[in-house]
Scaffold this active site. Structure first.
Site, PDB file in Angstrom:
ATOM      1  N   HIS A   1       1.848  76.155  27.876  1.00 39.18           N
ATOM      2  CA  HIS A   1       1.629  75.229  28.991  1.00 39.18           C
ATOM      3  C   HIS A   1       1.740  76.015  30.285  1.00 39.18           C
ATOM      4  O   HIS A   1       2.289  77.131  30.284  1.00 39.18           O
ATOM      5  CB  HIS A   1       2.691  74.124  28.982  1.00 39.18           C
TER       6      HIS A   1
ATOM      7  N   HIS B   1       1.891  80.706  35.659  1.00 34.56           N
ATOM      8  CA  HIS B   1       1.829  81.582  34.488  1.00 34.56           C
ATOM      9  C   HIS B   1       1.910  80.725  33.235  1.00 34.56           C
ATOM     10  O   HIS B   1       2.348  79.579  33.287  1.00 34.56           O
ATOM     11  CB  HIS B   1       3.016  82.563  34.498  1.00 34.56           C
TER      12      HIS B   1
HETATM   13  O1  3AM Z   1       6.800  77.560  31.942  1.00 33.72           O
HETATM   14  P1  3AM Z   1       7.877  78.470  31.478  1.00 33.72           P
HETATM   15  O2  3AM Z   1       7.832  78.732  30.004  1.00 33.72           O
HETATM   16  O3  3AM Z   1       7.966  79.721  32.281  1.00 33.72           O
HETATM   17  O4  3AM Z   1      11.750  78.243  31.156  1.00 33.72           O
HETATM   18  C1  3AM Z   1      11.345  76.889  31.188  1.00 33.72           C
HETATM   19  C2  3AM Z   1       9.853  76.731  31.033  1.00 33.72           C
HETATM   20  O5  3AM Z   1       9.251  77.749  31.819  1.00 33.72           O
HETATM   21  C3  3AM Z   1      11.553  76.345  32.577  1.00 33.72           C
HETATM   22  O6  3AM Z   1      10.738  75.196  32.598  1.00 33.72           O
HETATM   23  C4  3AM Z   1       9.628  75.399  31.733  1.00 33.72           C
HETATM   24  C5  3AM Z   1       9.515  74.239  30.780  1.00 33.72           C
HETATM   25  O7  3AM Z   1      10.663  74.121  29.997  1.00 33.72           O
HETATM   26  N1  3AM Z   1      12.941  76.026  32.870  1.00 33.72           N
HETATM   27  C6  3AM Z   1      13.922  75.723  32.005  1.00 33.72           C
HETATM   28  N2  3AM Z   1      15.060  75.501  32.657  1.00 33.72           N
HETATM   29  C7  3AM Z   1      14.812  75.698  33.972  1.00 33.72           C
HETATM   30  C8  3AM Z   1      15.589  75.637  35.159  1.00 33.72           C
HETATM   31  N3  3AM Z   1      16.889  75.310  35.145  1.00 33.72           N
HETATM   32  C9  3AM Z   1      13.454  76.039  34.110  1.00 33.72           C
HETATM   33  N4  3AM Z   1      12.897  76.300  35.299  1.00 33.72           N
HETATM   34  C10 3AM Z   1      13.688  76.217  36.375  1.00 33.72           C
HETATM   35  N5  3AM Z   1      14.983  75.886  36.325  1.00 33.72           N
END
Ligand code: 3AM
Length: 178
Positions: A37, A121
């Site tokens: 995603h 990304h």
């Molecule tokens: O899209 P990506 O995979 O980079 O790492 C988590 C994921 O990122 C991020 O939100 C996306 C969907 O789960 N994520 C998880 N915890 C987070 C936080 N506390 C976070 N992003 C910011 N703050």
């Protein structure tokens, strides 16, 4: 509920990205193709009242569809260590506009502003002490990656349940873009 707003990706594109996961990088936990995603905004834990306010605010947002092209690969670092391997996004003003509208909508729904810079990304792998030289080689090898453009016609509110191996993402609501 733990929520985030993201673009899901068509299967042709997921299949293309899944091709990266064959590369041998020790310490890489490759994201399964159904989990790919592009996060527009991480929200975090919400109660049901907040979730409803968020849904209303997002449903009221008016945005237009646009083409999206994934391009390049790279890594995020924390404390000098690579934590995530990702596919990047070709410069896209419509995507930036959509992200800004979502940010405004969420703040109207009572959420604190996002302080982190938006770095669009698609996470390909999470990294646990992966050798930096291997990662550098991977990035060099795939840096010219450029996918066919895809049409973005909606964005999605996802819930996330953290699993042992991988998170389970569920599309809760899809918001069409005109
Ligand atoms: O899209 P990506 O995979 O980079 O790492 C988590 C994921 O990122 C991020 O939100 C996306 C969907 O789960 N994520 C998880 N915890 C987070 C936080 N506390 C976070 N992003 C910011 N703050």
């Amino acid at each position: 509920m733990r929520l985030f707003v993201a673009l899901d990706l068509p299967w042709e594109l997921r299949a293309r990205l899944a091709g990266f996961a064959t590369a041998g990088i020790p310490g890489a936990r490759w994201v399964p193709a159904e989990n790919y995603h592009l996060t527009l905004r991480f929200i975090g834990e919400t109660n049901s009242v907040q979730a409803e306010d968020i849904d209303h605010a997002l449903a009221a947002l008016r945005g237009r569809g646009f083409p999206l092209t994934l391009a390049g690969v790279g890594t995020f670092q924390k404390a000098g260590r690579s934590t995530q391997l990702w596919a990047g996004v070709a410069r896209n003003e419509a995507l930036e506009r959509l992200r800004a509208k979502i940010e405004t909508a969420l703040q109207r729904a009572g959420m604190a502003g996002e302080r982190r810079r938006f770095q669009p990304h698609v996470t390909l792998a999470r990294l646990d002490a992966a050798p930096e030289a291997k990662l550098a080689g991977f990035v060099q090898q795939h840096n010219l990656f450029r996918a066919e453009p895809v049409a973005v016609e909606h964005f999605t509110l996802f819930s996330s349940r953290l699993g042992k191996e991988q998170a389970v993402y569920t599309a809760e609501v899809e918001y069409p873009l005109g």
